[in-house]
Write an enzyme that holds these catalytic residues in place. Structure first.
Site, PDB file in Angstrom:
ATOM      1  N   LEU A   1      -2.882   5.964   4.463  1.00 46.00           N
ATOM      2  CA  LEU A   1      -3.364   4.629   4.096  1.00 46.00           C
ATOM      3  C   LEU A   1      -2.295   3.905   3.283  1.00 46.00           C
ATOM      4  CD1 LEU A   1      -7.044   5.330   2.887  1.00 46.00           C
ATOM      5  CD2 LEU A   1      -6.301   4.548   5.147  1.00 46.00           C
ATOM      6  N   ASP A   2      -2.201   2.576   3.466  1.00 45.55           N
ATOM      7  CA  ASP A   2      -1.311   1.767   2.631  1.00 45.55           C
ATOM      8  C   ASP A   2      -1.729   1.901   1.166  1.00 45.55           C
ATOM      9  OD1 ASP A   2      -0.116   0.876   4.942  1.00 45.55           O
ATOM     10  OD2 ASP A   2      -1.187  -1.035   4.987  1.00 45.55           O
ATOM     11  N   ARG A   3      -0.803   1.626   0.289  1.00 50.35           N
ATOM     12  CA  ARG A   3      -1.048   1.760  -1.153  1.00 50.35           C
ATOM     13  C   ARG A   3      -2.304   1.013  -1.600  1.00 50.35           C
ATOM     14  NH1 ARG A   3       1.150   2.902  -6.106  1.00 50.35           N
ATOM     15  NH2 ARG A   3       0.715   1.417  -7.764  1.00 50.35           N
TER      16      ARG A   3
ATOM     17  N   THR B   1      -4.818  -0.045   0.275  1.00 52.94           N
ATOM     18  CA  THR B   1      -6.002   0.224   1.083  1.00 52.94           C
ATOM     19  C   THR B   1      -6.731   1.427   0.498  1.00 52.94           C
ATOM     20  OG1 THR B   1      -4.918  -0.623   3.074  1.00 52.94           O
ATOM     21  CG2 THR B   1      -6.846   0.773   3.400  1.00 52.94           C
TER      22      THR B   1
ATOM     23  N   ARG C   1      -3.703  -5.315   9.183  1.00 52.08           N
ATOM     24  CA  ARG C   1      -3.234  -6.490   8.459  1.00 52.08           C
ATOM     25  C   ARG C   1      -2.457  -7.437   9.376  1.00 52.08           C
ATOM     26  NH1 ARG C   1      -0.077  -3.627   3.688  1.00 52.08           N
ATOM     27  NH2 ARG C   1       0.131  -5.765   2.907  1.00 52.08           N
TER      28      ARG C   1
END
Length: 311
Positions: free
Chosen positions: A144-146, A148, A248
């Site tokens: 996961l992105d930071r 998210t 995104r």
């Protein structure tokens, strides 16, 4: 395929057990059918692993007989040099000898980066494994992105990471997300199929571009609403591919960037990160093929936007 796994307190090496089902088959051929990779076999041979048949050490050219008991003992794993062991809180949703499923908060990196070298999930998981006496490192299955939040899966061993990689490529691991985006999305249900690649002017930013990698996202509207007279949509998303920043980029591409996602055109007036949470993770267990499903409620900052909204 008949197999089991174990880790004894005396020997922390990850071990699998199989029962041979064919007469005359070479051990190497059976191991391939049991999805043991060539890389794993090399590591077993040179880095402290062990292959036994009926408790006797054998090499991969050994011919098997039906009913033989095969033990595959993988070598201890070492973390990469750039991964510091740290101790801190991790929210464990599920754990067994093979996998770890966590609920990641926002503003925490999955793996360390130059900008955020400490307190990543990977750092803390290495610390957790150290406390357990587990000779392994953090193998990220679903990253996961930071900013998210939500569910992510970690494999406890390189072989399990190999198996989950095969499962991902064949579509056997399914993730669903919820997000809040700017504007009222028109279609109740839609599929966004648009290739994603790195933007030439940025190291971080991605964009839809013809020479990008195939990317497929399904979008379902949960609710249209207004927040301080601004139209927004609460949506559910299913990923069919796992490209960097996929949700995104795709939502910005159709003109509905995520609320809080400044990199892709969103506003931080109402939330200080992209409003995106992984709410569901479905997978077959890499060893038992048991169907697993995990769920997570959206974070309080996203819930606050929904609670403050008007239909």
């Amino acid at each position: 395929m008949s197999h089991s796994w174990q880790m004894s307190k005396m020997d922390t090496r990850f071990t699998l057990h199989f029962i041979a089902e064919k007469d005359g088959q070479l051990l190497r051929e059976a191991l391939t059918e049991w999805r043991i990779s060539k890389r794993a076999l090399t590591a077993i041979k040179f880095d402290g692993g062990l292959l036994t048949v009926n408790d006797v050490e054998r090499n991969v050219r050994h011919p098997l007989r039906m009913g033989d008991r095969v033990e595959v003992k993988f070598p201890p794993e070492e973390k990469s040099e750039g991964l510091a062991v740290e101790h801190g809180e991790i929210s464990i949703i599920y754990e067994d000898e093979a996998i770890l499923v966590l609920d990641k908060p926002a503003q925490q990196s999955t793996i360390p980066s130059r900008e955020h070298p400490t307190n990543s999930i990977a750092n803390l998981v290495c610390g957790y494994f150290q406390q357990q006496g587990l000779a392994s490192t953090a193998h990220i299955v679903t990253r996961l992105d930071r900013d998210t939040s939500g569910l992510l899966c970690i494999a406890k061993h390189a072989h399990i990471h190999h198996l989950t990689g095969l499962a991902q490529r064949s579509g056997e691991i399914s993730r669903q997300y919820e997000a809040i985006v700017h504007g009222h999305v028109a279609q109740d249900v839609q599929s966004i199929i648009a290739p994603i690649g790195r933007k030439e002017t940025s190291i971080i930013e991605r964009e839809v571009r013809e020479d990008g990698q195939f990317a497929h996202t399904d979008v379902t509207i949960l609710r249209h609403f207004y927040l301080q007279d601004e139209p927004m949509t609460h949506i559910q998303l299913k990923l069919h591919t796992g490209r960097t920043h996929q949700i995104r980029v795709h939502m910005a591409y159709i003109g509905h960037p995520l609320v809080g996602d400044e990199l892709y055109g969103g506003s931080r007036d109402h939330i200080n990160r992209q409003a995106l949470h992984c709410v569901s993770l479905k997978m077959l267990h890499p060893l038992t093929d048991e169907r697993l499903q995990f769920k997570s409620n959206i974070n309080v900052d996203m819930q606050r936007l929904l609670n403050d909204s008007l239909v």
